[in-house]
Design a protein around this motif. Sequence first.
Motif, PDB file in Angstrom:
ATOM      1  N   ASN A  86       0.718  -1.157   0.034  1.00 24.51           N
ATOM      2  CA  ASN A  86      -0.002   0.085  -0.037  1.00 24.51           C
ATOM      3  C   ASN A  86       1.220   1.189   0.110  1.00 24.51           C
ATOM      4  O   ASN A  86       1.559   1.074   0.786  1.00 24.51           O
ATOM      5  CB  ASN A  86      -0.946  -0.046   1.428  1.00 24.51           C
ATOM      6  N   MET A  87       0.744   1.868  -1.013  1.00 20.50           N
ATOM      7  CA  MET A  87       1.621   2.959  -0.666  1.00 20.50           C
ATOM      8  C   MET A  87       0.646   4.204  -1.494  1.00 20.50           C
ATOM      9  O   MET A  87      -0.851   3.896  -2.634  1.00 20.50           O
ATOM     10  CB  MET A  87       2.836   3.029  -1.813  1.00 20.50           C
ATOM     11  N   TRP A  88       1.385   5.470  -1.198  1.00 20.00           N
ATOM     12  CA  TRP A  88       0.941   7.139  -1.800  1.00 20.00           C
ATOM     13  C   TRP A  88       1.427   7.370  -3.390  1.00 20.00           C
ATOM     14  O   TRP A  88       2.221   7.053  -3.276  1.00 20.00           O
ATOM     15  CB  TRP A  88       0.344   7.927  -0.730  1.00 20.00           C
ATOM     16  N   CYS A  89       0.046   8.106  -3.575  1.00 15.16           N
ATOM     17  CA  CYS A  89       0.646   8.284  -5.258  1.00 15.16           C
ATOM     18  C   CYS A  89       1.925   9.074  -5.284  1.00 15.16           C
ATOM     19  O   CYS A  89       2.545   8.671  -6.227  1.00 15.16           O
ATOM     20  CB  CYS A  89      -0.533   9.059  -6.282  1.00 15.16           C
ATOM     21  N   HIS A  90       1.807  10.100  -4.114  1.00 10.91           N
ATOM     22  CA  HIS A  90       3.464  10.848  -4.056  1.00 10.91           C
ATOM     23  C   HIS A  90       4.057  10.257  -3.783  1.00 10.91           C
ATOM     24  O   HIS A  90       5.235  10.648  -3.724  1.00 10.91           O
ATOM     25  CB  HIS A  90       2.823  12.245  -3.418  1.00 10.91           C
ATOM     26  N   ASP A  91       4.244   9.199  -3.706  1.00  8.60           N
ATOM     27  CA  ASP A  91       5.362   8.755  -2.534  1.00  8.60           C
ATOM     28  C   ASP A  91       6.356   7.764  -3.682  1.00  8.60           C
ATOM     29  O   ASP A  91       7.554   7.383  -3.601  1.00  8.60           O
ATOM     30  CB  ASP A  91       4.845   8.032  -1.910  1.00  8.60           C
ATOM     31  N   ILE A  92       5.401   7.452  -4.278  1.00  9.67           N
ATOM     32  CA  ILE A  92       6.627   6.839  -6.018  1.00  9.67           C
ATOM     33  C   ILE A  92       7.616   7.253  -5.940  1.00  9.67           C
ATOM     34  O   ILE A  92       7.177   9.028  -6.158  1.00  9.67           O
ATOM     35  CB  ILE A  92       5.635   6.971  -7.794  1.00  9.67           C
ATOM     36  N   GLY A  93       8.939   7.467  -6.187  1.00  8.68           N
ATOM     37  CA  GLY A  93       9.790   7.509  -6.629  1.00  8.68           C
ATOM     38  C   GLY A  93      10.495   7.616  -5.146  1.00  8.68           C
ATOM     39  O   GLY A  93      12.056   8.376  -5.343  1.00  8.68           O
ATOM     40  N   ARG A  94       9.867   8.319  -4.006  1.00 10.87           N
ATOM     41  CA  ARG A  94      10.701   8.453  -2.739  1.00 10.87           C
ATOM     42  C   ARG A  94      11.594   6.856  -1.705  1.00 10.87           C
ATOM     43  O   ARG A  94      10.893   6.010  -2.368  1.00 10.87           O
ATOM     44  CB  ARG A  94       9.898   8.471  -1.843  1.00 10.87           C
ATOM     45  N   GLU A  95      12.539   7.007  -1.837  1.00 12.76           N
ATOM     46  CA  GLU A  95      13.938   6.081  -1.228  1.00 12.76           C
ATOM     47  C   GLU A  95      12.575   5.307  -0.768  1.00 12.76           C
ATOM     48  O   GLU A  95      12.352   3.699  -0.035  1.00 12.76           O
ATOM     49  CB  GLU A  95      14.715   6.181  -0.518  1.00 12.76           C
ATOM     50  N   HIS A  96      12.304   6.528   1.137  1.00 13.43           N
ATOM     51  CA  HIS A  96      11.784   4.921   1.855  1.00 13.43           C
ATOM     52  C   HIS A  96       9.619   5.196   2.245  1.00 13.43           C
ATOM     53  O   HIS A  96       9.791   4.610   2.591  1.00 13.43           O
ATOM     54  CB  HIS A  96      12.246   5.801   3.581  1.00 13.43           C
ATOM     55  N   ALA A  97       9.382   6.054   1.819  1.00  8.69           N
ATOM     56  CA  ALA A  97       8.122   6.104   2.151  1.00  8.69           C
ATOM     57  C   ALA A  97       7.165   4.712   1.113  1.00  8.69           C
ATOM     58  O   ALA A  97       6.653   4.288   1.117  1.00  8.69           O
ATOM     59  CB  ALA A  97       7.982   7.530   1.439  1.00  8.69           C
ATOM     60  N   ALA A  98       8.545   4.576  -0.042  1.00  9.37           N
ATOM     61  CA  ALA A  98       7.818   4.154  -0.848  1.00  9.37           C
ATOM     62  C   ALA A  98       8.849   2.237  -1.034  1.00  9.37           C
ATOM     63  O   ALA A  98       8.088   1.395  -2.022  1.00  9.37           O
ATOM     64  CB  ALA A  98       8.027   3.670  -3.177  1.00  9.37           C
ATOM     65  N   ASN A  99       8.507   2.426   0.390  1.00 11.18           N
ATOM     66  CA  ASN A  99       8.980   0.934   0.524  1.00 11.18           C
ATOM     67  C   ASN A  99       9.981  -0.208  -0.017  1.00 11.18           C
ATOM     68  O   ASN A  99      10.285  -1.331  -0.038  1.00 11.18           O
ATOM     69  CB  ASN A  99       7.892  -0.039   1.017  1.00 11.18           C
ATOM     70  N   MET A 122       1.388  -7.124  -5.570  1.00  9.55           N
ATOM     71  CA  MET A 122       0.436  -5.862  -5.986  1.00  9.55           C
ATOM     72  C   MET A 122       0.274  -5.171  -5.181  1.00  9.55           C
ATOM     73  O   MET A 122       0.211  -4.522  -4.500  1.00  9.55           O
ATOM     74  CB  MET A 122      -1.096  -6.754  -6.143  1.00  9.55           C
ATOM     75  N   PHE A 123       0.102  -4.195  -5.772  1.00  8.72           N
ATOM     76  CA  PHE A 123       1.471  -2.533  -5.586  1.00  8.72           C
ATOM     77  C   PHE A 123      -0.193  -1.622  -5.659  1.00  8.72           C
ATOM     78  O   PHE A 123      -0.647  -1.473  -7.161  1.00  8.72           O
ATOM     79  CB  PHE A 123       2.653  -1.664  -6.370  1.00  8.72           C
ATOM     80  N   VAL A 168       4.059  -8.679 -11.028  1.00  6.30           N
ATOM     81  CA  VAL A 168       4.053  -7.571 -10.522  1.00  6.30           C
ATOM     82  C   VAL A 168       2.986  -6.859 -11.020  1.00  6.30           C
ATOM     83  O   VAL A 168       2.493  -7.091 -12.303  1.00  6.30           O
ATOM     84  CB  VAL A 168       5.076  -6.496 -10.829  1.00  6.30           C
ATOM     85  N   GLU A 169       1.701  -6.648  -9.933  1.00  5.17           N
ATOM     86  CA  GLU A 169       0.236  -5.443 -10.787  1.00  5.17           C
ATOM     87  C   GLU A 169       0.561  -4.547 -10.243  1.00  5.17           C
ATOM     88  O   GLU A 169       0.797  -4.497  -8.900  1.00  5.17           O
ATOM     89  CB  GLU A 169      -1.421  -6.818  -9.817  1.00  5.17           C
ATOM     90  N   VAL A 170      -0.530  -3.217 -10.750  1.00  2.00           N
ATOM     91  CA  VAL A 170      -0.028  -2.274  -9.966  1.00  2.00           C
ATOM     92  C   VAL A 170      -1.657  -1.987 -10.477  1.00  2.00           C
ATOM     93  O   VAL A 170      -2.452  -2.150 -11.099  1.00  2.00           O
ATOM     94  CB  VAL A 170       0.740  -1.256 -10.889  1.00  2.00           C
ATOM     95  N   VAL A 171      -2.435  -1.705  -8.810  1.00  4.37           N
ATOM     96  CA  VAL A 171      -3.732  -1.319  -8.994  1.00  4.37           C
ATOM     97  C   VAL A 171      -3.547  -0.169  -8.065  1.00  4.37           C
ATOM     98  O   VAL A 171      -2.983   0.598  -7.482  1.00  4.37           O
ATOM     99  CB  VAL A 171      -4.557  -1.799  -8.072  1.00  4.37           C
ATOM    100  N   ALA A 172      -4.506   1.579  -9.210  1.00  2.80           N
ATOM    101  CA  ALA A 172      -4.849   2.527  -8.595  1.00  2.80           C
ATOM    102  C   ALA A 172      -6.302   2.964  -7.918  1.00  2.80           C
ATOM    103  O   ALA A 172      -6.805   2.751  -8.603  1.00  2.80           O
ATOM    104  CB  ALA A 172      -4.641   3.527  -9.492  1.00  2.80           C
TER     105      ALA A 172
END
Length: 364
Positions: A86-99, A122-123, A168-172
């Motif tokens: 589970n991740m926030w949209c604005h966290d994509i690209g961030r080192e720690h927030a994106a797990n 599944m992201f 890998v699955e990506v769901v918005a």
Amino acid sequence: MGPQSSGKSTLLNHLFHTNFREMDASKGRPQTTEGIWIARCTGIEPFTIVMDLEGTDGRERGEDGTLFEKQSALFAIALSDIMLINMWCHDIGREHAANKPLLKIVFQVMLRLCSPRKTTLMFIIRDTKRTPIEILDLDLRKDINEIWDSVPKAEAHKHIQLSEFFNVEVVALSSYEHEEENFKKQVANLRQKFFQSIAPGGLAGDRRLVVPGSDFSLSAQNIWKDIKENKDLDLPSYRVMVANVRCEKIADEKYSSFAENQLVQPATKLMLKYIRSERLDEFKGTFNNALKEGQGFEVAARDCTMKSMRLFDEQCKDATSYQAISDYTKIRDKLSHDLDLHITEVRAAKLNELSTQYEVKIKL
């Protein structure tokens, strides 16, 4: 898996009709999920269970949080056929927030297992807004592949692709707070993917190394115990143990029933590996005790080796009656090699110890 207070429990409750504790925004953003919670997915067939993990950045645990998040991530990946991140949209690209750090650990452990389980990652991208899902999907997959490429690999696995280990699955999903109706519709559509998930073409349709449901509790308990005690995190050893238990339960059945059961071949191979591991551990203790008691090095090495190999052969008699002889031979050779390697290491340590002692005497 995901950051603290990111709506994991809310998503799971809507998706699987569970009753995990959710955050009350009116009371601030305290940690709501502590530890690991397990529940049955209501109304989904076949029988499916879901785990709700503590957030990966909760402040309540303080310095111990990093350790627990690693432990829970390893536990989840060892047990799960489908892992939701589970991740926030604005966290994509961030080192720690994106797990990313946790994903790197997950990849390292899966590589050490050597036998790809084909887990589905599944992201779930939360609160998507203006950026098209196609762009987010590309960016996320690029990040994931970069993490995979950065993980150190043995020579034999150097060219293994991520797809060998993971789907890998990506769901918005829209915002639950601001677009609740859209969120509920999207989650309802996502829920349909989990029906008959292990059928061909399903989310977990090509999973491997499956632990039977009757042994799930035993497997989960021992995997968690191993992780907590941090014993080199050798998770496959408990799959071996579970396979061994199953073999004992059906040892009195007819040979024909084994031939019909397609789990027999891999289960037996795992059992042989488990026996090898037992004999190696026992050898180390016996050899060490013999040296402490004053037995000569070469005599102790020879006698302990013969005893270990004899016990291995005796324990494997039943297994080799229906298992390919080549598997038995390879595992037996591996045991012999490991015993010789340990003897060499102990000899080198003893020689180094003696050399140090003589040097001290000469100086005196």
